[in-house]
Design an enzyme around this catalytic site. Structure first.
Site, short mmCIF file in Angstrom:
data_model
loop_
_atom_site.label_atom_id
_atom_site.label_comp_id
_atom_site.label_asym_id
_atom_site.label_seq_id
_atom_site.Cartn_x
_atom_site.Cartn_y
_atom_site.Cartn_z
CD GLU A 1 36.04 41.35 38.20
OE1 GLU A 1 35.74 40.31 38.82
OE2 GLU A 1 36.16 42.46 38.76
CB THR B 1 36.10 48.19 38.74
OG1 THR B 1 37.06 47.18 39.09
CG2 THR B 1 36.20 49.31 39.77
CE LYS C 1 33.89 42.54 43.74
NZ LYS C 1 35.06 42.60 42.85
NE ARG D 1 39.63 47.73 40.29
CZ ARG D 1 39.86 46.79 41.18
NH1 ARG D 1 41.07 46.62 41.67
NH2 ARG D 1 38.89 46.01 41.58
C1 3PG Z 1 38.35 43.11 43.25
O1 3PG Z 1 38.40 44.11 42.62
O2 3PG Z 1 37.52 42.23 43.06
C2 3PG Z 1 39.33 42.94 44.32
O3 3PG Z 1 39.99 44.13 44.56
C3 3PG Z 1 40.33 41.89 44.05
O4 3PG Z 1 40.92 41.75 45.27
P1 3PG Z 1 42.38 41.15 45.44
O5 3PG Z 1 43.30 42.09 44.73
O6 3PG Z 1 42.56 41.14 46.93
O7 3PG Z 1 42.38 39.78 44.82
#
Ligand code: 3PG
Length: 212
Positions: free
Chosen positions: A40, A68, A128, A44
């Protein structure tokens, strides 16, 4: 491929922030070599779209998706850049219709029973859970399984090597997502050997038998 099948490809989906598209291919190779093919790439950073293109073209074993994803335009641009699945922290009517129209696996983010029911109404049965640890984590997933046994989850947010196995033991968890496999410091240091090791440890985790 359906979203549920995507969850069966690997127990862990690395959630990747790519600071520089020039790092993407080496990073993806380390993850795929370590046993984690489903990647994934979060939208960002400005480098995300170019990173997906480069991985698509140079890392044949990778199943690259966009994370995202917040709106229709981003989803379209991600697909044009090679994304074969999408992940969002939430769901809007616009995103739901764009994701349905494209026919690619799409995991909307939910944090409550009502959000999960709305996502299912929109046609998404693989979700999710976000931000997993903050909204109730394993206790919430166990509670949702009773009334909503037809839904499968990829929890992310606060998951790491120390708690991933406990999530994967739940019957409604197909895989978990997280950024712990590609920590910022290792990426900055281009320490791909260590990234490969972290990926291999994560790939050895197994989902609960009833999730299969
Ligand atoms: C995401 O974007 O799915 C989460 O922010 C990932 O979370 P983590 O950085 O706590 O693994």
């Amino acid at each position: 491929m359906k979203a549920r099948e995507l969850l069966r490809l690997a127990p862990v989906m690395p959630v990747i922030v790519v600071p520089d598209a020039g790092l993407a291919v080496d990073m993806a190779r380390a993850l795929v070599d370590g046993g984690l093919p489903v990647l994934e790439i979060t939208l960002r950073t400005p480098a995300a779209f170019e990173a997906m293109r480069r991985i698509r073209d140079a890392v044949p074993g990778a199943v690259v998706g966009a994370g995202t994803v917040l709106d229709r335009a981003q989803w379209q641009r991600a697909v044009d850049s090679g994304a074969v699945f999408g992940v969002s922290p939430g769901l809007t009517p616009e995103l739901a219709s764009a994701a349905r129209a494209g026919g690619l696996p799409f995991l909307p983010g939910v944090a409550t029973a009502s959000e999960a029911m709305r996502a299912a109404d929109e046609g998404f049965d693989t979700l999710k859970l976000f931000p997993a640890e903050a909204v109730g984590g394993r206790a919430l997933l166990r509670s949702l399984h009773g009334p909503l046994p037809h839904l499968q989850f990829c929890p992310t947010g606060g998951i790491h090597a120390g708690n991933a196995a406990e999530y994967l033991a739940l019957p409604n968890v197909g895989c978990v997502g997280g950024s712990w496999i590609t920590p910022e410091a290792l990426v900055a240091a281009r320490d791909w050997d260590r990234v490969r090791e972290l990926a291999a440890q994560a790939a050895a985790l197994r989902p609960g038998a009833s999730a299969r």
